[in-house]
Scaffold this motif. Structure first.
Motif, PDB file in Angstrom:
ATOM      1  N   GLU A 298       4.911  -2.327  13.201  1.00 10.60           N
ATOM      2  CA  GLU A 298       5.883  -3.177  12.523  1.00 10.60           C
ATOM      3  C   GLU A 298       5.517  -3.332  11.051  1.00 10.60           C
ATOM      4  OE1 GLU A 298       6.713  -6.880  14.421  1.00 10.60           O
ATOM      5  OE2 GLU A 298       7.709  -7.685  12.645  1.00 10.60           O
ATOM      6  N   ALA A 299       4.217  -3.466  10.774  1.00  6.20           N
ATOM      7  CA  ALA A 299       3.774  -3.663   9.393  1.00  6.20           C
ATOM      8  C   ALA A 299       4.071  -2.459   8.514  1.00  6.20           C
ATOM      9  CB  ALA A 299       2.278  -3.978   9.371  1.00  6.20           C
TER      10      ALA A 299
ATOM     11  N   ARG B  80      10.775   2.137   1.706  1.00  3.75           N
ATOM     12  CA  ARG B  80       9.653   2.524   0.862  1.00  3.75           C
ATOM     13  C   ARG B  80       8.679   1.350   0.798  1.00  3.75           C
ATOM     14  NH1 ARG B  80       8.776   3.002  -4.698  1.00  3.75           N
ATOM     15  NH2 ARG B  80      10.456   1.563  -5.096  1.00  3.75           N
TER      16      ARG B  80
ATOM     17  N   ARG C  94      -1.346 -10.224  -9.768  1.00  2.46           N
ATOM     18  CA  ARG C  94      -2.739 -10.154  -9.332  1.00  2.46           C
ATOM     19  C   ARG C  94      -3.613  -9.628 -10.462  1.00  2.46           C
ATOM     20  NH1 ARG C  94      -1.869  -6.483  -4.159  1.00  2.46           N
ATOM     21  NH2 ARG C  94      -0.895  -7.964  -2.738  1.00  2.46           N
TER      22      ARG C  94
ATOM     23  N   PRO D 177       1.684  -7.825 -14.470  1.00  2.90           N
ATOM     24  CA  PRO D 177       2.878  -8.678 -14.554  1.00  2.90           C
ATOM     25  C   PRO D 177       3.779  -8.562 -13.331  1.00  2.90           C
ATOM     26  CG  PRO D 177       3.066  -6.806 -16.037  1.00  2.90           C
ATOM     27  CD  PRO D 177       1.693  -6.761 -15.485  1.00  2.90           C
ATOM     28  N   VAL D 178       3.674  -7.455 -12.603  1.00  4.90           N
ATOM     29  CA  VAL D 178       4.536  -7.295 -11.431  1.00  4.90           C
ATOM     30  C   VAL D 178       3.999  -8.081 -10.242  1.00  4.90           C
ATOM     31  CG1 VAL D 178       5.422  -5.652  -9.759  1.00  4.90           C
ATOM     32  CG2 VAL D 178       5.413  -5.072 -12.177  1.00  4.90           C
ATOM     33  N   THR D 179       2.721  -7.860  -9.937  1.00  8.08           N
ATOM     34  CA  THR D 179       2.181  -8.487  -8.731  1.00  8.08           C
ATOM     35  C   THR D 179       1.579  -9.847  -9.032  1.00  8.08           C
ATOM     36  OG1 THR D 179       0.067  -7.417  -9.091  1.00  8.08           O
ATOM     37  CG2 THR D 179       1.631  -6.241  -7.737  1.00  8.08           C
TER      38      THR D 179
ATOM     39  N   PHE E 215       5.586  -0.766  -0.971  1.00  7.65           N
ATOM     40  CA  PHE E 215       5.184  -1.010  -2.353  1.00  7.65           C
ATOM     41  C   PHE E 215       3.993  -0.120  -2.678  1.00  7.65           C
ATOM     42  CE2 PHE E 215       3.147  -3.133  -5.858  1.00  7.65           C
ATOM     43  CZ  PHE E 215       4.230  -3.391  -6.663  1.00  7.65           C
TER      44      PHE E 215
ATOM     45  N   ASN F 291      -5.494  -1.221   3.536  1.00  5.00           N
ATOM     46  CA  ASN F 291      -5.036  -2.541   3.125  1.00  5.00           C
ATOM     47  C   ASN F 291      -6.065  -3.626   3.379  1.00  5.00           C
ATOM     48  OD1 ASN F 291      -2.224  -2.918   2.001  1.00  5.00           O
ATOM     49  ND2 ASN F 291      -1.971  -1.273   3.482  1.00  5.00           N
TER      50      ASN F 291
ATOM     51  N   SER G 248       0.091   1.773 -21.366  1.00  7.25           N
ATOM     52  CA  SER G 248       0.974   2.919 -21.190  1.00  7.25           C
ATOM     53  C   SER G 248       1.063   3.736 -22.470  1.00  7.25           C
ATOM     54  CB  SER G 248       2.343   2.418 -20.738  1.00  7.25           C
ATOM     55  OG  SER G 248       3.355   2.917 -21.534  1.00  7.25           O
TER      56      SER G 248
ATOM     57  N   LYS H 213      -7.240 -10.799  11.643  1.00  2.90           N
ATOM     58  CA  LYS H 213      -6.256 -10.722  10.568  1.00  2.90           C
ATOM     59  C   LYS H 213      -6.276 -11.997   9.731  1.00  2.90           C
ATOM     60  CE  LYS H 213      -3.346  -7.297   9.780  1.00  2.90           C
ATOM     61  NZ  LYS H 213      -3.351  -6.735   8.421  1.00  2.90           N
TER      62      LYS H 213
END
Lengths: 644, 644
Positions: free
Chosen positions: A79-80, A274, A295, A291-293, A276, A129, A302, A43
């Motif tokens: 847990e993740a 929920r 990254r 702009p959100v992440t 992401f 992931n 849009s 990990k």
């Protein structure tokens, strides 16, 4: 040959294969090496820390890999993904590794604490992931670009290196499940908890809804039979039946929400946070900074998407709707022609001919729905939605509108333009029954038969084995990888939705519809169960807390059915006779009653709580506890700060 | 004399009085000592760790106490109530003491980081959360029982020992605010951010809504004027106006949600987590174990409450509705009598008499609303709801239904039973204008005048002071404690709600209603502002993210107005003339149009997103960050566990 093992578990006896990865034939050695290294890597180094093993068959290595994980790894994965499990005190809590001892049935050596479906879901989550670090491309495939943070598995899938990932069946469990589910003729409930353990929440919830809906239709069916048999067509009975139907459909939809809350609370998904949402696999665009992440990832304007939706998709859907109406008009011409033919040459053949146009039309409708479905999928995919949920919503909206019109337009035309109640009843019956037969055939029996034939051929080829149970792991994987892929519950819900339309929209004209629906649904449960267990690859479990947009779709249908039923009753000659002097009064009364019924519907939907009282209490308790914990923590901090 | 100070700050210069506590005259010394000790006691000992000081006036000690808090205590309190503040990078985040340096304008010596309203809200929260430990009763008052966990302040309030708690005005700030708010005649927006800083979010949101609603009515008013002046009563213009109105009212309600999200995001309340709701002060019952909190607290059987609601409250409301209809019928008799009188003795007096019944009726309606309001409050309180929110919802529902019927029943009767459009227009105008005048008078001018008179008398008594600014703290407290208490935004919203009804329900008959509404709202802004600043005690700030149940109420009204307007248009002679042959076609067309409009409304409400794109992005970013943080934490844990 790559023989990769995670650094933790080296004893083969620990390895339980859970998920199968099939790479394309001729995948380059360096790619395989890189990919498997990433899967087993720690990990901390950006790996998934899973176990992987190539599948060795009689023909040697076939680029098929089995993925598993150590027990500890699975618990940390649980847990993740935010799994919710039952505690020793019977409350549901989010699982954390550090609090593992407080959970029911937990023991360090109990490897059944997580169900197999949960384990497979965790592995899928970990694989998806697995993200690129500083690789610019997939080693060996320069055209498959990567950027930091891109999901490796998704890129491998879109570039065709990875053919498929699917979870393995558990032959023994499946046998037990299928026996208790559809193996014996019995009257009783489905083993929903077992289905959930094996197939996950989404599928279990569908079967739960199907069962609930079937039970809910029984009162309608029971009341409908005498209406049909004795042709009770006098006013008050008519109105009573329709009113009962309308209120009943509101009640069942509201009560379903409560049932659903009970089920998903027990399964833990009601409380699950929920995650992401990542961009969906098919999403593409120019690299930019999200702009959100924050990254770097593909971005798609849009406005461009809106233009595609409103300038291409919307006109296309309208065109299809027009085409569907055009086909409907042809059907009415045919119907007229058949009627004329019957009048001219009255014979057994000609009276049989009367049903032909309806049957042809029902078949054409199913075909058009199918073709449109592909077009809708193509268009929605071309609209390039970033999120899977947004893609699904746009697809469902497109398909629902078209299917609704396609299936019900002719009935609306007959009812409200031609005013021909006899024809309406006949068309409704033909449409309903034909579509049910077609669906059952196309959905379950045909794939089952194909699968059976294929299995037989497979078995003949590897003639050494006798029964299913004796199959080696290699044979099992080879057989399962050729099975069809279950594409989700969309079609199953759609079928129920249309059926609900047939039952409720014109319920007062054809009370027998509910009877057919009940009969269909009983066989549907069996054939769907058969399909899940025998025809398709095992699907990955998908945690969900409700039936999502379908709840809204069913509720909309029940609102529309209030309108249609009120008009139908208003048009019946018996009601007409009650207002001999003034048609006007009749229409006004009908409108008034309709508005009152709609108001009652909305008030009922508002008054009936969505969650039963005990579930509400349990949720409140959880919320209270987490707020208390937070407060304690703050108080400690405050005391420390003030002490300084 | 008790001179209590928190153990931390002993220098008087540090003390800024924020909140006033008034105890009953003759409160026992031991009670006061115990209470103040609990207030100043350390958090660790179960105290509130605030500062408290008795107010010394010319007449000596009057059982009035000033409460303040150290800067550090307020910051920790801000974390406890979950305040959301702006960070240096312009994003909004939940304030925590440990991350305090990252917030905009934060400096250890900047005591304006928290607004005064926020400080007062924090102190109120801390006081209300002061809980009994093992006291069985309030010392000195054996009849005022306590049990572990019971809020001390609430028990003191209900037992009458504590007269009131209210926040102090800040004369200087108030002067600045009132100048920019209503002090000068200007065209422009209200200083909503300043209002929010001074009065808190609930009140600022009300003024925001009032302003928004006034602006939103302007297009209706502008279009309405020529309709009224030129009496454009031909079909297409009529339909155009009504259709515009209906769609417009949907749009404004949807856009308000977006505006509201923008405002409350800026104010931080959109992100603020809901606190666990305590039982409301008036709730009583037998001590039992609450299954949610596990604490011993009063319990009241929900079945008993249901019985009270359905067997007493509901019949009472129905009776009141019946009575209201009865009064309405008397009004119509009066109206008829006035008309007859006018016909017999035609004179100036008699034509004036024509308006008398309407005016009397409008006054009677207002009085009935008022009386009913008290009855509803009594009944809802008697229903013994555990939570304030549930109490409020039941009260609002009761009051709304009655006020709706009371105000609009006569108009419905005139429109849809008497079919008298001229009378409808006249009644609408009289009702609207009379109720507006009455409201403005009763709500603002009367209390303002009373307050003014009282202030003058007060000043005369303490004749040494000349202007408001020179008042000493003691005088200020004494003056403010006598001011009226602002009872929340309920009445203000109700007034707007009824006004919205007058404007939209019959908009196509009386287009001038919007004009009157706009004019009324402009003066309403001024008189409400005056009321807040001069008439009432400063209210505690109340964080809120939206206008709550009023959004639903306004939306329901706009649905009803679609129905009424469609019928009104259908009844107009011009539309009637379009269908000379068949009344039937007319009614069917109207019904069709109505259903289409309703469908368009629902689709519009569904399609317009509730939050603007940039707010959505900011919320998504926050969610992403918190999930990332969680993941990082889990990853660290996982790495450690796997390493073991």
């Amino acid at each position: 040959m790559v023989e990769s093992w995670s650094f933790l578990d080296t004893a083969e006896s620990n390895f339980r294969p859970l998920v199968v990865i099939e790479l394309a034939k001729g995948t380059k050695e360096e790619t395989i090496e890189w990919f498997t290294k990433r899967i087993v890597d720690k990990k901390a180094n950006g790996g998934a820390q899973l176990l992987i093993k190539p599948l060795v068959t009689e023909n040697g290595v076939e680029n098929i890999y089995l993925v598993g994980a150590s027990h500890l790894r699975l618990l940390l994965g649980a847990e993740a993904v935010g799994l919710v499990k039952e505690c020793s005190d019977n409350s549901m809590r989010t699982f954390t590794y550090s609090s593992r001892k407080t959970f029911k049935h937990f023991a360090d050596d109990n490897h059944n604490f997580l169900t197999m479906a949960e384990c497979q879901y965790i592995i899928k989550h970990e694989l998806e992931n697995l993200r690129a670090k500083d690789e610019k491309m997939i080693p060996g495939y320069p055209q498959a670009k990567l950027y930091p943070g891109k999901s490796i598995v998704r890129r491998l899938l879109t570039s065709g290196v990875l053919v498929q990932i699917f979870p393995l069946h558990d032959r023994e469990e499946l046998k037990k499940l299928s026996h208790s589910w559809y193996g014996r003729v019995k009257i009783g409930y489905q083993p929903l908890d077992d289905i959930r353990c094996y197939f996950g929440e989404t599928i279990a919830l569908y079967f739960g809804f199907l069962e609930y809906f079937t039970f809910a239709l029984i009162p309608m069916a029971v009341i409908g039979i005498p209406y049909y048999m004795f042709a009770w067509e006098d006013y008050d009975k008519y109105v009573m039946f329709a009113t009962f139907n309308l209120l009943w459909s509101t009640v069942i939809l509201e009560v379903w929400k409560r049932m659903c809350a009970i089920l998903t609370y027990r399964w833990g998904t009601l409380l699950m946070k929920r995650q992401f949402e990542e961009p969906r696999p098919g999403f593409h665009g120019v690299l930019g900074i999200n702009p959100v992440t924050g990254r770097e990832e593909p971005m798609y304007s849009s406005i461009k998407r809106q233009l595609r939706i409103y300038l291409v998709s919307l006109p296309f859907v309208c065109l299809c709707l027009y085409f569907s109406l055009y086909v409907m008009m042809i059907y009415f011409d045919l119907e007229q022609w058949a009627l004329d033919y019957h009048k001219e040459n009255e014979s057994n053949f000609s009276s049989l001919m009367l049903y032909v146009p309806s049957i042809i039309y029902a078949v054409v409708i199913e075909i058009m729905n199918l073709i449109y479905r592909y077009a809708a999928e193509f268009l929605t995919s071309w609209e390039n939605h970033r999120l899977e949920s947004s893609y699904q919503n746009h697809l469902i909206l497109k398909v629902l509108v078209f299917n609704f019109l396609n299936c019900f337009a002719s009935l609306f035309y007959i009812a409200f333009v031609m005013f021909d109640m006899k024809l309406l009843r006949q068309s409704l019956a033909t449409l309903l029954i034909t579509s049910q037969i077609l669906n059952q055939f196309a959905e379950s029996l045909l794939p089952y038969w194909l699968q059976k034939r294929y299995n037989r051929r497979m078995k003949k080829r590897m003639c050494s084995k006798k029964t299913d149970m004796d199959l080696s792991l290699a044979d099992q994987v080879n057989m399962e990888k050729e099975m069809g892929t279950y594409l989700g519950t969309f079609d199953d819900y759609l079928e129920l939705f249309l059926q609900f339309g047939y039952v409720s929209l014109f319920s007062c004209v054809y009370p027998l519809a509910a009877v057919f629906a009940v009969l269909n649904n009983i066989t549907e449960i069996y054939s769907d169960a058969l399909k899940m267990c025998r025809v398709y690859k095992r699907p990955f479990a998908e945690p969900t807390a409700n039936i999502g947009v379908w709840q809204l779709a069913f509720e909309t249908m029940s609102v529309i059915s209030v309108v249609t039923n009120c008009i139908l009753i208003g048009m019946s000659p018996e009601v007409d006779a009650l207002f001999p002097d003034s048609k006007m009064d009749l229409v006004l009364t009908v409108a008034l009653v309709e508005h009152l019924l709609l108001a009652v519907k909305f008030i009922m939907a508002f008054v009936i709580p969505d969650k039963p009282r005990d579930i509400q209490m349990k949720l409140a308790k959880l919320e209270f506890e987490s707020l208390e914990a937070l407060k304690q923590q703050q108080m400690k901090l405050a005391a420390e700060s003030l002490q300084e």
